[in-house]
Design an enzyme around this catalytic site. Sequence first.
Site, mmCIF file in Angstrom:
data_model
loop_
_atom_site.group_PDB
_atom_site.id
_atom_site.type_symbol
_atom_site.label_atom_id
_atom_site.label_comp_id
_atom_site.label_asym_id
_atom_site.label_seq_id
_atom_site.Cartn_x
_atom_site.Cartn_y
_atom_site.Cartn_z
ATOM 1 C CE LYS A 196 -25.893 31.443 66.532
ATOM 2 N NZ LYS A 196 -25.777 32.228 65.305
ATOM 3 C CE LYS A 249 -23.205 28.567 65.891
ATOM 4 N NZ LYS A 249 -23.433 29.596 64.923
HETATM 5 C C1 PBG Z 1 -23.978 34.169 63.031
HETATM 6 C C2 PBG Z 1 -23.272 32.921 63.350
HETATM 7 C C3 PBG Z 1 -22.362 32.712 64.382
HETATM 8 C C4 PBG Z 1 -21.863 31.435 64.227
HETATM 9 C C5 PBG Z 1 -22.487 30.870 63.125
HETATM 10 N N1 PBG Z 1 -23.376 31.806 62.604
HETATM 11 C C6 PBG Z 1 -21.859 33.626 65.416
HETATM 12 C C7 PBG Z 1 -22.730 34.245 66.388
HETATM 13 O O1 PBG Z 1 -23.917 33.953 66.501
HETATM 14 O O2 PBG Z 1 -22.198 35.088 67.070
HETATM 15 C C8 PBG Z 1 -20.809 30.814 65.112
HETATM 16 C C9 PBG Z 1 -20.003 29.741 64.502
HETATM 17 C C10 PBG Z 1 -18.769 29.388 65.235
HETATM 18 O O3 PBG Z 1 -18.461 29.899 66.326
HETATM 19 O O4 PBG Z 1 -18.040 28.538 64.708
HETATM 20 N N2 PBG Z 1 -25.313 34.192 63.118
#
Ligand code: PBG
Length: 326
Positions: A196, A249
């Site tokens: 991520k 992601k």
């Molecule tokens: C939180 C989380 C996020 C997303 C999924 N889980 C946001 C972040 O890390 O700031 C983002 C999902 C999206 O942008 O569609 N842990």
Amino acid sequence: MGQFPKTRLRRLRRTEGIRRLVRESRLAPEQLVYPIFVAPGRNARQPIRSMPGISRVSVDLLGEEARIAEKLGLGGLLLFGVPDDKDATGSSGRSPDGLIPRAIESIKSAAPGVLVITDVCLCDYTDHGHCGVLRNGEVDNDATLPLLVEQALSHALAGADVVAPSDMMDGRVAAIRQGLDEAGFPQTAILSYAAKYASAFYGPFREAAQNAPKQGDRKGYQMDPANAREALREVALDLDEGADMVMVKPAIAYLDVVRQVRDRFDVPVLAYNVSGEYSMIQAAAAQGFIDGRRAMWETLTSIRRAGADAIVTYFALEAAKALAGS
Ligand code: PBG
């Protein structure tokens, strides 16, 4: 492979009939996971300004969403809580009668066959908006782990099929696996957000989930967009710790990472087509700059072509409806 004029690649492009026969990447509703933002209150459906077509939905309306997902044959629902009550350690995210446990029960009683995946992270529940607890202004990795375990347990207890840690703390998959096993949930699967990245494409989500960090950013725990080899280390470690499936992601700016993870590891690979990727298409389509429907197909197809088995996407409903009609 032959030469022109004997070989003419255009022969296989002439009609939809022939194109359909030789298509290499396909999309099916069961490969699509639909994220849902769960809001407090009753009979509430609050549209999210930055994500046209997406709303926060209260628990009592989730049965309806679940039946739609079931009818369309979606791969699953991914739940995020957007609570009113936030504190320093995100305690509303660990409560057995919190938003997510109640959401799971509501979905399972309306449509027991719908796969429920829950996001496990503190940021939706902390008043400072970080994904872990703070110590001297920094996210404390090891102090965060037991809190993530408790949160995951509250979801498993309510009937979640899969828990999906998205916090990027080191060691969280092992901690959650051990916690689930010890509490009698050896069958609850873990989908780890293994790679991520610290991405600008989460912008609209932060409005949806109201979880933007009040101070600083997430670069101390989410990955640097410049790194791909490190993503492979993240995936290897999470699998070693007991992850059943891994996720990359965002998706579109990281298709090379999806491909490398696919080639290197024989496990289910998911990709998250995140909020910014969704909203860019919606915004450009609303202005008439692009054909939104075609851009959606091209996007989802590119993620499958890169090697993802399944895609988490805000387009899930639209795409599955279109697939059902075709
Ligand atoms: C939180 C989380 C996020 C997303 C999924 N889980 C946001 C972040 O890390 O700031 C983002 C999902 C999206 O942008 O569609 N842990």
